[in-house]
Design a protein around this motif. Structure first.
Motif, short mmCIF file in Angstrom:
data_model
loop_
_atom_site.label_atom_id
_atom_site.label_comp_id
_atom_site.label_asym_id
_atom_site.label_seq_id
_atom_site.Cartn_x
_atom_site.Cartn_y
_atom_site.Cartn_z
N ASP A 249 0.84 -1.19 0.00
CA ASP A 249 0.00 0.00 0.00
C ASP A 249 0.89 1.26 0.00
OD1 ASP A 249 -2.65 1.33 0.23
OD2 ASP A 249 -1.79 2.01 2.14
N ARG A 250 0.75 2.11 -1.01
CA ARG A 250 1.63 3.28 -1.14
C ARG A 250 1.41 4.28 0.00
NH1 ARG A 250 4.68 5.31 -5.20
NH2 ARG A 250 5.19 7.55 -5.06
N GLU A 251 0.18 4.48 0.40
CA GLU A 251 -0.10 5.42 1.48
C GLU A 251 0.54 4.96 2.78
OE1 GLU A 251 -3.95 7.50 3.72
OE2 GLU A 251 -4.23 6.24 1.93
N GLU A 252 0.44 3.68 3.07
CA GLU A 252 1.05 3.14 4.27
C GLU A 252 2.58 3.20 4.17
OE1 GLU A 252 1.32 1.37 8.05
OE2 GLU A 252 -0.36 2.30 6.98
N ARG A 253 3.08 2.97 2.96
CA ARG A 253 4.52 3.02 2.74
C ARG A 253 5.06 4.44 2.97
NH1 ARG A 253 4.38 0.47 -1.79
NH2 ARG A 253 4.63 2.25 -3.20
N ASN A 254 4.34 5.44 2.50
CA ASN A 254 4.74 6.82 2.73
C ASN A 254 4.73 7.17 4.22
OD1 ASN A 254 5.13 7.52 0.03
ND2 ASN A 254 2.98 8.05 -0.26
N LYS A 255 3.72 6.68 4.92
CA LYS A 255 3.61 6.95 6.35
C LYS A 255 4.78 6.34 7.12
CE LYS A 255 0.41 6.35 10.23
NZ LYS A 255 -0.91 5.79 10.65
N VAL A 256 5.12 5.10 6.80
CA VAL A 256 6.22 4.43 7.49
C VAL A 256 7.55 5.10 7.15
CG1 VAL A 256 7.46 2.25 7.75
CG2 VAL A 256 4.96 2.26 7.58
N ALA A 257 7.72 5.52 5.89
CA ALA A 257 8.96 6.17 5.49
C ALA A 257 9.18 7.47 6.27
CB ALA A 257 8.95 6.44 3.98
N LYS A 258 8.14 8.24 6.46
CA LYS A 258 8.26 9.48 7.24
C LYS A 258 8.61 9.18 8.70
CE LYS A 258 5.13 12.21 4.32
NZ LYS A 258 3.85 12.94 4.26
N SER A 259 8.05 8.09 9.21
CA SER A 259 8.39 7.70 10.59
C SER A 259 9.87 7.33 10.70
CB SER A 259 7.51 6.53 11.04
OG SER A 259 6.14 6.88 10.98
N ILE A 260 10.39 6.65 9.68
CA ILE A 260 11.81 6.28 9.69
C ILE A 260 12.68 7.53 9.63
CG2 ILE A 260 13.61 5.09 8.39
CD1 ILE A 260 11.53 3.04 7.55
N ILE A 261 12.28 8.51 8.82
CA ILE A 261 13.04 9.77 8.74
C ILE A 261 13.06 10.45 10.11
CG2 ILE A 261 12.99 12.10 7.79
CD1 ILE A 261 14.09 10.13 5.84
N ALA A 262 11.95 10.40 10.82
CA ALA A 262 11.90 11.00 12.16
C ALA A 262 12.85 10.30 13.11
CB ALA A 262 10.47 10.95 12.70
N VAL A 263 12.91 8.96 13.02
CA VAL A 263 13.84 8.20 13.87
C VAL A 263 15.28 8.56 13.54
CG1 VAL A 263 14.66 5.89 14.45
CG2 VAL A 263 12.21 6.31 14.20
N MET A 264 15.59 8.66 12.25
CA MET A 264 16.94 9.03 11.83
C MET A 264 17.30 10.44 12.33
SD MET A 264 16.70 7.49 7.95
CE MET A 264 18.29 8.15 7.40
N GLY A 265 16.34 11.35 12.28
CA GLY A 265 16.58 12.71 12.75
C GLY A 265 16.78 12.79 14.25
N ASN A 266 16.15 11.89 14.99
CA ASN A 266 16.30 11.89 16.45
C ASN A 266 17.73 11.57 16.88
OD1 ASN A 266 13.68 12.62 17.06
ND2 ASN A 266 12.95 10.50 17.13
#
Length: 218
Positions: free
Chosen positions: A36-53
């Motif tokens: 699911d592309r929408e779910e994939r986009n959501k998870v990708a943004k969460s990963i970016i947040a983890v990387m930024g932390n």
């Protein structure tokens, strides 16, 4: 727990960017497999947040956000298909060789003066005659004398500096018949000698401290 179920790093897949750890790599691999592309986009943004932390003082900087997204695509082996706020980094773009830089080819006759002196002289040539230009010219001449003394520790006559200044300015700055006296060579070198002496005193103090540190005091 059976010993046969233990995982060793030598048996695991090689991490593309080891600094982020294996758990983040597994999260990215899982994201690539989401249909699911929408779910994939959501998870990708969460990963970016983890990387930024991991670097909170940089996570809100736009340039740093761009870097995080690029690293996300790199760790996914460029298989991740998501919507990004920046141009998508491709493997071809990453492997593309940068264009060669054109370095300035300067071959000054008197290299001990440096290129900045020539730039200052060019600026002085562009100014109209007056007090400001005279003050700048005198400053340039004194700096040339200091550079000369750094290259040649002996004293130098002001006439030599005036001749070099006349030559480097293409004859537009002429101080040959000037009554101006440049700063004395001793004064120009005094600051350098003082700094050198202070460094020697500091080093000797450290040596004395190390020598006395092991002595007994009664």
């Amino acid at each position: 727990m059976e010993i046969n179920n233990l995982e060793y790093n030598t048996e695991r897949e090689k991490l593309i960017i080891p600094e982020y750890g294996r758990h983040l790599q597994k999260m990215i691999n899982h994201t690539v497999a989401i249909e699911d592309r929408e779910e994939r986009n959501k998870v990708a943004k969460s990963i970016i947040a983890v990387m930024g932390n991991l670097q909170p003082h940089l996570r809100d900087v736009p340039e740093f956000q761009h870097k995080l997204w690029d690293q996300l695509f790199i760790m996914s082996d460029f298989k991740l298909d998501v919507d990004t706020p920046f141009p998508v980094l491709t493997k071809e773009k990453l492997q593309e060789r940068p264009e060669p830089l054109d370095y300035p080819q300067n071959f000054p006759k008197y290299r001990f003066y440096g290129n900045n002196i020539k730039r200052m002289i060019d600026v002085a040539n562009s100014w109209e005659d007056g007090e400001l230009k005279s003050a700048l010219t005198l400053t340039i001449a004194n700096h040339m004398k200091k550079c000369y003394l750094n290259w040649n520790k002996d004293t130098v006559e002001d006439s030599v500096i005036f001749n070099h200044l006349f030559e480097l300015s293409d004859g537009r700055i002429n101080m040959k018949g000037s009554n101006e006296d440049l700063t004395d060579s001793t004064n120009l070198m005094r600051g350098k000698k003082k700094k050198h002496n202070n460094n020697n005193n500091n080093n000797s103090g450290k040596k004395n401290y190390r020598n006395n540190r092991g002595k007994k005091r009664y």
